[in-house]
Scaffold this motif. Structure first.
Motif, mmCIF file in Angstrom:
data_model
loop_
_atom_site.group_PDB
_atom_site.id
_atom_site.type_symbol
_atom_site.label_atom_id
_atom_site.label_comp_id
_atom_site.label_asym_id
_atom_site.label_seq_id
_atom_site.Cartn_x
_atom_site.Cartn_y
_atom_site.Cartn_z
ATOM 1 N N VAL A 143 0.871 -1.179 0.000
ATOM 2 C CA VAL A 143 0.000 0.000 0.000
ATOM 3 C C VAL A 143 0.904 1.223 0.000
ATOM 4 C CG1 VAL A 143 -1.775 1.286 1.241
ATOM 5 C CG2 VAL A 143 -1.814 -1.212 1.262
ATOM 6 N N ALA A 144 0.649 2.176 -0.905
ATOM 7 C CA ALA A 144 1.522 3.342 -1.017
ATOM 8 C C ALA A 144 0.720 4.608 -1.281
ATOM 9 C CB ALA A 144 2.549 3.137 -2.135
ATOM 10 N N THR A 145 1.173 5.707 -0.677
ATOM 11 C CA THR A 145 0.643 7.037 -0.953
ATOM 12 C C THR A 145 1.796 7.903 -1.437
ATOM 13 O OG1 THR A 145 -1.034 6.823 0.778
ATOM 14 C CG2 THR A 145 -0.535 9.042 0.014
ATOM 15 N N VAL A 146 1.627 8.514 -2.625
ATOM 16 C CA VAL A 146 2.743 9.201 -3.279
ATOM 17 C C VAL A 146 2.325 10.588 -3.767
ATOM 18 C CG1 VAL A 146 4.358 9.119 -5.217
ATOM 19 C CG2 VAL A 146 3.771 7.007 -4.013
ATOM 20 N N LEU A 147 3.194 11.568 -3.564
ATOM 21 C CA LEU A 147 3.036 12.902 -4.151
ATOM 22 C C LEU A 147 3.957 12.975 -5.358
ATOM 23 C CD1 LEU A 147 2.064 15.863 -4.151
ATOM 24 C CD2 LEU A 147 3.975 16.383 -2.598
ATOM 25 N N SER A 148 3.397 13.223 -6.539
ATOM 26 C CA SER A 148 4.165 13.190 -7.787
ATOM 27 C C SER A 148 4.105 14.532 -8.510
ATOM 28 C CB SER A 148 3.629 12.098 -8.726
ATOM 29 O OG SER A 148 3.689 10.826 -8.118
ATOM 30 N N VAL A 149 5.153 14.797 -9.288
ATOM 31 C CA VAL A 149 5.212 15.953 -10.191
ATOM 32 C C VAL A 149 5.341 15.410 -11.605
ATOM 33 C CG1 VAL A 149 6.446 18.039 -10.844
ATOM 34 C CG2 VAL A 149 6.341 17.364 -8.438
ATOM 35 N N MET A 150 4.487 15.876 -12.536
ATOM 36 C CA MET A 150 4.492 15.383 -13.907
ATOM 37 C C MET A 150 4.601 16.547 -14.886
ATOM 38 S SD MET A 150 1.517 12.489 -13.605
ATOM 39 C CE MET A 150 1.662 11.171 -12.390
ATOM 40 N N TYR A 151 5.277 16.273 -15.993
ATOM 41 C CA TYR A 151 5.456 17.281 -17.039
ATOM 42 C C TYR A 151 4.803 16.776 -18.316
ATOM 43 C CZ TYR A 151 7.705 20.892 -19.856
ATOM 44 O OH TYR A 151 7.942 21.964 -20.683
ATOM 45 N N ASP A 152 3.847 17.531 -18.850
ATOM 46 C CA ASP A 152 3.079 17.109 -20.022
ATOM 47 C C ASP A 152 3.661 17.671 -21.321
ATOM 48 O OD1 ASP A 152 0.870 15.557 -18.901
ATOM 49 O OD2 ASP A 152 0.251 17.438 -17.970
ATOM 50 N N PHE A 153 3.897 16.766 -22.290
ATOM 51 C CA PHE A 153 4.212 17.162 -23.651
ATOM 52 C C PHE A 153 2.925 16.984 -24.461
ATOM 53 C CE2 PHE A 153 8.135 15.643 -21.808
ATOM 54 C CZ PHE A 153 9.082 16.571 -22.216
ATOM 55 N N TYR A 187 4.031 12.073 -20.957
ATOM 56 C CA TYR A 187 4.517 12.702 -19.728
ATOM 57 C C TYR A 187 5.439 11.769 -18.933
ATOM 58 C CZ TYR A 187 0.704 9.864 -17.764
ATOM 59 O OH TYR A 187 -0.127 8.823 -17.437
ATOM 60 N N PRO A 188 6.532 12.327 -18.392
ATOM 61 C CA PRO A 188 7.289 11.651 -17.348
ATOM 62 C C PRO A 188 6.888 12.247 -16.005
ATOM 63 C CG PRO A 188 8.623 13.369 -18.287
ATOM 64 C CD PRO A 188 7.271 13.455 -18.962
ATOM 65 N N GLY A 189 7.190 11.533 -14.940
ATOM 66 C CA GLY A 189 6.875 12.040 -13.615
ATOM 67 C C GLY A 189 7.740 11.408 -12.546
ATOM 68 N N LEU A 190 7.928 12.136 -11.454
ATOM 69 C CA LEU A 190 8.687 11.659 -10.300
ATOM 70 C C LEU A 190 7.872 11.896 -9.043
ATOM 71 C CD1 LEU A 190 12.185 13.211 -11.140
ATOM 72 C CD2 LEU A 190 11.514 10.823 -11.429
ATOM 73 N N GLY A 191 8.024 11.017 -8.055
ATOM 74 C CA GLY A 191 7.261 11.184 -6.833
ATOM 75 C C GLY A 191 7.950 10.566 -5.629
ATOM 76 N N VAL A 192 7.479 10.951 -4.468
ATOM 77 C CA VAL A 192 7.989 10.411 -3.212
ATOM 78 C C VAL A 192 6.815 10.267 -2.256
ATOM 79 C CG1 VAL A 192 8.515 12.707 -2.273
ATOM 80 C CG2 VAL A 192 9.744 10.704 -1.403
ATOM 81 N N GLY A 193 6.883 9.274 -1.387
ATOM 82 C CA GLY A 193 5.762 9.060 -0.475
ATOM 83 C C GLY A 193 6.076 8.025 0.590
ATOM 84 N N TRP A 194 5.024 7.386 1.070
ATOM 85 C CA TRP A 194 5.123 6.425 2.174
ATOM 86 C C TRP A 194 4.428 5.134 1.758
ATOM 87 C CZ3 TRP A 194 8.044 6.926 6.393
ATOM 88 C CH2 TRP A 194 7.864 6.032 7.457
#
Length: 218
Positions: free
Chosen positions: A118-128, A136-143
């Motif tokens: 089970v994971a909760t993630v905050l991500s940033v994505m860049y749309d082409f 789009y690619p994206g990166l995130g971090v969470g728990w």
């Protein structure tokens, strides 16, 4: 940790490339936005699901490696997300997602056992954007929490930081609805320094391919 650094470096390079060339796309009008109404909201919700496959291994409470060999057809992921399209010149999205992963171990193994994540993630994505298509690619971090369910034994689990990297492509049908095909790699830094019924999961890299249905509030 090397896997985490490699994945983040590749996707960060893609994002920076988009930032560098974003103004050129705008000037050449190669990526016109889908017409929006005056009351267009920047919020959206999405629901997703698909297949998952881990690589690597976990260590049980005794420090013994348990290599992940799963039944791909029976291993899946599902979840939902709430996102926001930032204002400004760059097409960047922020997204908070909650995901569940069910990994079914092959029963032929002598120490078989299923894994649940089970994971909760905050991500940033860049749309082409290319008309109604986008990539789009994206990166995130969470728990996240990893639970190993060995056959004939007590469940072992542990929780800690998780790191998310995604790449997707999609099509916007109208102002409200779009659909994406997305790949995700989920890594973690969960180690078992001490404790009973706790696992060391940092050796797992979880791969997922999923279909994303996105609803834009307008």
């Amino acid at each position: 940790m090397k896997k985490i650094v490699l994945i983040y470096s590749v996707l960060l390079s893609l994002v920076l490339t988009g930032v560098c060339f974003g103004s050129d796309y705008g000037a050449m009008n190669l990526a016109p936005s889908v017409p929006a109404t005056a009351n267009t909201s920047r919020f959206y919700m999405s629901w997703f699901g698909g297949l998952s496959k881990p690589t690597g291994s976990i260590k049980d409470e005794s420090g013994t490696k348990q290599k992940m060999k799963t039944q791909v057809k029976k291993s899946f992921n599902a979840g939902a997300a709430l996102g926001y399209q930032l204002t400004g010149d760059l097409p960047i999205r922020l997204q908070v997602s909650g995901s569940f992963y069910s990994l079914k171990e092959k029963k032929s193994l002598s120490t078989s056992g299923d894994v649940a994540v089970v994971a909760t993630v905050l991500s940033v994505m860049y749309d082409f954007k290319f008309g109604q298509f986008d990539m789009y690619p994206g990166l995130g971090v969470g728990w996240g929490q990893f639970t190993w369910k060995p056959t004939g034994g007590a469940n072992q689990q542990n929780s800690g930081m998780v790191f998310d990297a995604v790449a997707g492509m999609g099509y916007q049908f109208n102002d409200n609805f779009s659909m994406d095909l997305e790949y995700e790699a989920l890594a973690n830094s969960i180690k078992n320094d001490s404790g009973t019924n706790k696992i060391d999961a940092h050796g797992i890299l979880l791969h997922s391919l999923r279909l994303v249905m996105r609803f834009n509030f307008v």
